[in-house]
Design an enzyme around this catalytic site. Structure first.
Site, short mmCIF file in Angstrom:
data_model
loop_
_atom_site.label_atom_id
_atom_site.label_comp_id
_atom_site.label_asym_id
_atom_site.label_seq_id
_atom_site.Cartn_x
_atom_site.Cartn_y
_atom_site.Cartn_z
N ASP A 101 2.94 49.23 12.07
CA ASP A 101 2.35 50.12 11.07
C ASP A 101 2.40 49.44 9.69
O ASP A 101 1.86 49.95 8.71
CB ASP A 101 3.00 51.52 11.06
CG ASP A 101 4.48 51.50 10.72
OD1 ASP A 101 5.05 50.40 10.55
OD2 ASP A 101 5.08 52.60 10.62
N SER A 102 3.01 48.25 9.64
CA SER A 102 2.93 47.41 8.43
C SER A 102 1.48 47.05 8.13
O SER A 102 1.19 46.54 7.05
CB SER A 102 3.77 46.14 8.61
OG SER A 102 3.41 45.47 9.79
N ASP B 85 2.85 50.29 17.48
CA ASP B 85 3.88 50.92 16.64
C ASP B 85 3.49 52.38 16.39
O ASP B 85 2.41 52.67 15.86
CB ASP B 85 3.91 50.16 15.31
CG ASP B 85 5.25 50.26 14.62
OD1 ASP B 85 6.17 50.86 15.19
OD2 ASP B 85 5.36 49.71 13.50
N LYS C 192 6.65 51.04 20.02
CA LYS C 192 7.89 50.93 19.24
C LYS C 192 8.06 52.22 18.45
O LYS C 192 7.08 52.77 17.94
CB LYS C 192 7.83 49.73 18.27
CG LYS C 192 9.08 49.63 17.39
CD LYS C 192 9.13 48.34 16.61
CE LYS C 192 8.29 48.35 15.34
NZ LYS C 192 8.62 49.42 14.37
N GLU D 30 10.60 54.07 15.44
CA GLU D 30 11.68 53.98 14.45
C GLU D 30 12.66 55.13 14.65
O GLU D 30 12.23 56.28 14.78
CB GLU D 30 11.11 54.05 13.02
CG GLU D 30 10.33 52.83 12.62
CD GLU D 30 9.89 52.85 11.16
OE1 GLU D 30 10.39 53.69 10.38
OE2 GLU D 30 9.02 52.02 10.81
N GLU E 63 16.42 45.84 11.71
CA GLU E 63 15.79 45.40 10.45
C GLU E 63 16.78 45.50 9.28
O GLU E 63 17.38 46.57 9.05
CB GLU E 63 14.53 46.24 10.17
CG GLU E 63 13.85 45.83 8.87
CD GLU E 63 12.42 46.33 8.73
OE1 GLU E 63 11.86 46.90 9.69
OE2 GLU E 63 11.86 46.15 7.63
O1 KIV Z 1 5.55 47.53 11.22
C1 KIV Z 1 6.09 46.44 11.41
O2 KIV Z 1 5.49 45.37 11.21
C2 KIV Z 1 7.46 46.42 11.89
C3 KIV Z 1 8.16 45.10 11.96
C4 KIV Z 1 8.59 44.66 10.63
C5 KIV Z 1 9.27 45.11 12.93
O3 KIV Z 1 8.00 47.44 12.17
#
Ligand code: KIV
Length: 280
Positions: A46-47, A85, A115, A117, A184
């Site tokens: 989600d970055s 994500d 993934k 969080e 992280e």
């Molecule tokens: O969103 C992302 O890119 C991440 C990584 C930094 C692990 O969660």
């Protein structure tokens, strides 16, 4: 030799002491590059929100945006494990949201895992997703979807209380069956302890060298962002390279140097003559 990477393969790599590499990708051309390398896993993070969509942080990223980018990546990717994500509010509010939205990554965007969080707060959601048949990668420490609660991007786990919570969350995530855990921005000794005490691979970002693998944001590694935390190593300076190329193009167009005959289409003499006759 190309190897199709599965969650099980990552667990084997941990056992064998083979380091795991993961990078983010948000589009088809990047996925094609990843495919040519031996990167083990690709995360559509989600970055994407702050890296390519111009949001201030990852909070505004929607499921539709994540699916759009995951689909583009999946079209170019075969061998690395593709992880989608789960964005903010796609799983926090209910188990039903969590199952439905993680399922969309697999069903609509061809991801192979998701993934999530967070730790103990979301165990029910994570457990149900795994029960549904979707592999889950955990994410502890600095979890950017909590940025307002944390009040910034400073490292986590630096107080006994916080370190204990991260450690206990890692144990709980392992217990309910996640196949790996991203750690992280936490102290390296905490990351080492977790890595030694859980059977699933840990993948660090700003968590020191003792994790079972490392992940970076693709644009950060390339120097295509101005983000510069202590843990980041830039392997290229793409902003300067792109800026130079754009300036060279502009200069050559203005001077008439581009396009030259090498970059222009011609026609052979006979066709040219007929064409000219017709135009007269
Ligand atoms: O969103 C992302 O890119 C991440 C990584 C930094 C692990 O969660």
């Amino acid at each position: 030799m190309s190897v199709n990477i599965t969650p099980g393969k990552l667990r084997e790599m941990k056992k064998e002491g083979e380091k795991i590499t993961m990078l983010t990708a948000y589009d088809f051309p990047t996925a094609k590059i990843m495919e040519k390398t031996e990167i083990d896993a690709v995360l559509v993070g989600d970055s994407v929100g702050n890296t390519v969509l111009g949001y201030k942080n990852t909070i505004p990223v929607s499921m539709e945006e994540m699916l759009h980018h995951t689909k583009a990546v999946s079209r170019g990717l075969e061998n690395p494990l593709l992880v989608g994500d789960m964005p903010f509010l796609s799983y926090q509010a209910s188990i039903e949201d969590a199952v439905r939205n993680s399922g969309r990554f697999i069903k609509e965007a061809d991801a192979e895992a998701v993934k999530i969080e967070g730790g103990s707060e979301f165990l029910e959601q994570i457990e149900k997703i795994i029960e549904t048949g979707i592999p889950v990668m955990g994410h502890l420490g600095l979890t950017p979807q909590r940025i307002h609660q944390f009040g910034g991007y400073q490292p986590r786990g630096r107080t006994i209380q916080e370190a204990k919570k991260i450690y206990e969350d890692a144990k709980k995530l392992e217990e309910i069956g996640v196949f790996s855990i991203v750690l992280e921005s936490i102290p390296r000794n905490l990351a080492r302890k977790i890595t030694e005490e859980v059977d699933v691979p840990t993948i660090g970002i700003g968590a020191g060298p003792d994790c079972d693998g490392q992940v970076l944001v693709f644009h950060d590694l390339l120097g295509w962002t101005e983000f510069s935390p202590k843990f980041l190593k830039r392997y290229a300076d793409l902003i300067s390279i792109i800026e130079e190329a754009v300036k060279d193009f502009q200069k050559e167009v203005r001077s008439g140097e581009f396009p030259d005959s090498e970059h222009s289409y011609g026609v052979d003499e006979e066709i040219r003559e007929k064409l000219m006759n017709q135009l007269e």
